[in-house]
Design a protein around this motif. Sequence first.
Motif, PDB file in Angstrom:
ATOM      1  N   VAL A   1       0.823  -1.381  -0.011  1.00 18.25           N
ATOM      2  CA  VAL A   1      -0.069   0.074   0.005  1.00 18.25           C
ATOM      3  C   VAL A   1       0.685   1.054   0.096  1.00 18.25           C
ATOM      4  CG1 VAL A   1      -1.785   1.326   1.445  1.00 18.25           C
ATOM      5  CG2 VAL A   1      -1.940  -1.250   0.856  1.00 18.25           C
ATOM      6  N   LEU A   2       2.045   1.049   0.857  1.00 15.66           N
ATOM      7  CA  LEU A   2       2.852   2.522   0.724  1.00 15.66           C
ATOM      8  C   LEU A   2       3.345   2.622  -0.689  1.00 15.66           C
ATOM      9  CD1 LEU A   2       4.576   1.891   4.188  1.00 15.66           C
ATOM     10  CD2 LEU A   2       2.941   3.634   3.620  1.00 15.66           C
ATOM     11  N   VAL A   3       4.029   1.674  -1.108  1.00 19.58           N
ATOM     12  CA  VAL A   3       4.543   1.677  -2.551  1.00 19.58           C
ATOM     13  C   VAL A   3       3.485   2.149  -3.644  1.00 19.58           C
ATOM     14  CG1 VAL A   3       5.717   0.648  -4.508  1.00 19.58           C
ATOM     15  CG2 VAL A   3       6.279  -0.016  -2.141  1.00 19.58           C
ATOM     16  N   GLY A   4       2.065   1.564  -3.336  1.00 21.91           N
ATOM     17  CA  GLY A   4       1.094   2.103  -4.148  1.00 21.91           C
ATOM     18  C   GLY A   4       0.856   3.432  -4.079  1.00 21.91           C
ATOM     19  N   SER A   5       0.934   4.232  -2.834  1.00 20.37           N
ATOM     20  CA  SER A   5       0.705   5.418  -2.551  1.00 20.37           C
ATOM     21  C   SER A   5       1.726   6.389  -3.407  1.00 20.37           C
ATOM     22  CB  SER A   5       0.876   5.889  -1.105  1.00 20.37           C
ATOM     23  OG  SER A   5      -0.310   4.931  -0.433  1.00 20.37           O
ATOM     24  N   LEU A   6       2.962   5.877  -3.530  1.00 23.16           N
ATOM     25  CA  LEU A   6       3.954   6.508  -4.370  1.00 23.16           C
ATOM     26  C   LEU A   6       3.500   6.727  -5.639  1.00 23.16           C
ATOM     27  CD1 LEU A   6       7.404   5.129  -2.716  1.00 23.16           C
ATOM     28  CD2 LEU A   6       6.243   7.345  -2.453  1.00 23.16           C
ATOM     29  N   MET A   7       3.041   5.600  -6.327  1.00 21.23           N
ATOM     30  CA  MET A   7       2.526   5.586  -7.694  1.00 21.23           C
ATOM     31  C   MET A   7       1.524   6.295  -7.753  1.00 21.23           C
ATOM     32  SD  MET A   7       3.070   1.537  -8.587  1.00 21.23           S
ATOM     33  CE  MET A   7       3.048   2.020 -10.380  1.00 21.23           C
ATOM     34  N   ILE A   8       0.462   6.601  -6.888  1.00 24.06           N
ATOM     35  CA  ILE A   8      -0.493   7.244  -6.830  1.00 24.06           C
ATOM     36  C   ILE A   8      -0.210   8.871  -6.947  1.00 24.06           C
ATOM     37  CG2 ILE A   8      -2.519   8.396  -5.565  1.00 24.06           C
ATOM     38  CD1 ILE A   8      -3.030   5.588  -4.678  1.00 24.06           C
ATOM     39  N   LEU A   9       0.949   9.146  -6.280  1.00 29.31           N
ATOM     40  CA  LEU A   9       1.503  10.639  -6.374  1.00 29.31           C
ATOM     41  C   LEU A   9       1.826  10.824  -7.783  1.00 29.31           C
ATOM     42  CD1 LEU A   9       3.382  10.888  -2.895  1.00 29.31           C
ATOM     43  CD2 LEU A   9       1.234  11.726  -3.622  1.00 29.31           C
ATOM     44  N   LEU A  10       2.916   9.890  -8.276  1.00 31.30           N
ATOM     45  CA  LEU A  10       3.294  10.170  -9.604  1.00 31.30           C
ATOM     46  C   LEU A  10       2.148  10.265 -10.680  1.00 31.30           C
ATOM     47  CD1 LEU A  10       6.363   7.480  -9.337  1.00 31.30           C
ATOM     48  CD2 LEU A  10       6.497   9.816  -8.988  1.00 31.30           C
ATOM     49  N   THR A  11       1.453   9.580 -10.744  1.00 31.69           N
ATOM     50  CA  THR A  11       0.013   9.879 -11.620  1.00 31.69           C
ATOM     51  C   THR A  11      -0.962  10.753 -11.146  1.00 31.69           C
ATOM     52  OG1 THR A  11      -1.302   8.305 -10.089  1.00 31.69           O
ATOM     53  CG2 THR A  11       0.226   7.170 -11.934  1.00 31.69           C
ATOM     54  N   ASP A  12      -0.714  11.596 -10.377  1.00 35.74           N
ATOM     55  CA  ASP A  12      -1.659  12.810  -9.993  1.00 35.74           C
ATOM     56  C   ASP A  12      -1.311  14.031 -10.425  1.00 35.74           C
ATOM     57  OD1 ASP A  12      -4.127  13.530  -8.038  1.00 35.74           O
ATOM     58  OD2 ASP A  12      -2.480  15.276  -7.860  1.00 35.74           O
ATOM     59  N   GLU A  13      -1.994  14.644 -11.218  1.00 39.52           N
ATOM     60  CA  GLU A  13      -1.344  16.034 -12.142  1.00 39.52           C
ATOM     61  C   GLU A  13      -1.148  16.870 -11.151  1.00 39.52           C
ATOM     62  OE1 GLU A  13      -3.267  18.739 -15.479  1.00 39.52           O
ATOM     63  OE2 GLU A  13      -4.323  17.149 -14.923  1.00 39.52           O
ATOM     64  N   ASN A  14      -1.957  17.199 -10.122  1.00 38.27           N
ATOM     65  CA  ASN A  14      -1.693  18.544  -9.393  1.00 38.27           C
ATOM     66  C   ASN A  14      -0.424  18.095  -8.428  1.00 38.27           C
ATOM     67  OD1 ASN A  14      -4.118  19.429  -9.880  1.00 38.27           O
ATOM     68  ND2 ASN A  14      -5.323  18.414  -8.255  1.00 38.27           N
ATOM     69  N   VAL A  15      -0.041  16.997  -8.117  1.00 38.95           N
ATOM     70  CA  VAL A  15       1.424  16.722  -7.421  1.00 38.95           C
ATOM     71  C   VAL A  15       2.365  16.880  -8.435  1.00 38.95           C
ATOM     72  CG1 VAL A  15       2.866  14.824  -6.060  1.00 38.95           C
ATOM     73  CG2 VAL A  15       0.211  14.915  -5.933  1.00 38.95           C
TER      74      VAL A  15
END
Length: 422
Positions: A62-76
């Motif tokens: 889940v933690l690694v998945g959170s990093l991937m969510i950050l990488l795919t978020d346009e605002n981030v």
Amino acid sequence: MSRADEQSEQPGQSEQPAPTPDDDAAGQEQPEVEPDNRWREALISITTGDAMVAVLSVLLAVLVGSLMILLTDENVRDSIGYITARPSDFFNASYDAISGAYSALFRGSIYNTRATDLETGIRPLTETLKFAGPLIAAGLGVGLAFRAGLFNIGGRGQMLLAGAAAGWIAINVDAPIWVHLPLAIVVGVVVGALWAGLAGLLKARTGAHEVIVTIMLNYVAFYLVFYALSQQSLLQAPNSVNPKSLPMDSSAIMPKILGDTYNLHLGFLLALVAVFVVWWILERSSLGYRFRAVGINPSAARTGGIDVGRTYVTVMLISGALIGLAGTNQVLGTVPSGVTVDLDAGIGFDAITVALLGRSRPFGILAAGLLFGAFKAGGFSMQVSQGIPVDIVLVIQSLIVLFIAAPPLVRAIFRMPQKEAK
């Protein structure tokens, strides 16, 4: 040393002295130490056990998945460009992305907090249970084979043939529901058992490796079902050019256990029954003892009088029957609109992950199946409400397998105490 001193030491040198009040006091203090030791041993057992490794593997994924969510978020990504000027924008965007993603996962799999009534609010939970049913049944099949030292990777083929056989009965047999539905389920389970039993028989008689055999049988089953769906005399719908059958007859569809408001059907209850049956086989029957003995050491089991070849065939038959139950669950319950070559929906391979996460224990597989059912139900909500690719959920599932396959890595990351040598 005086003679009196020598005589006073002599009893302690030869044998234990009679109990004294001091000894009684010391004896009364002993129980205060033993509970501490028991609690310490229990704590070490929990923190070094396989269950804790599985839980921490999910957390890491889940933690690694959170990093991937950050990488795919346009605002981030936009806030990274001026992170040194306004770092608060980056942290706020990161928090919004991660919290939004997992809150959407919760709303899509457990409870819809935006619902105006309880009936609507619990709908996501029923979807999770619906998706978990075939995952639990197939995971039990894979896990049971694991306990006997076999790797049944042929779940897809067994589900395809079982689902196609159950679908043929559901379409072509005319009978009341109390005959039609049980008949379709039994036929599907038997076909799945026989298809897996073929791999067990080849293993027992020729020594063929079950991984290679079951992979090849997956292809054979796929093309057999594809052929059946291309022939109107077999499964193909009349006047259709697509490889798909007619919808299931209403008398062969698994009833919805909570009414028409929800999609949760009988298949989930059958999966729960399968959990208790497999638990009883493994923990309370002589058959389960033979399975475990062969899985630990086939040579020692053979020396002890166990027919290893017969055990291989038996365990593969039961494994295939459980996976066949998952196939009938799909065709007669989850997707009763018709048999297709995609009826397994990847469950045949997801079952391997479920079995690994559950440590091949029936109740562990039940918990893992519920977790992956939540991933399936909530992944769509993440994609719709947050724009997060549903593939992120698949990445998390894959990472769970990766971390479970490397327990020393998990223990090193969290600095878990090593198991004490016995």
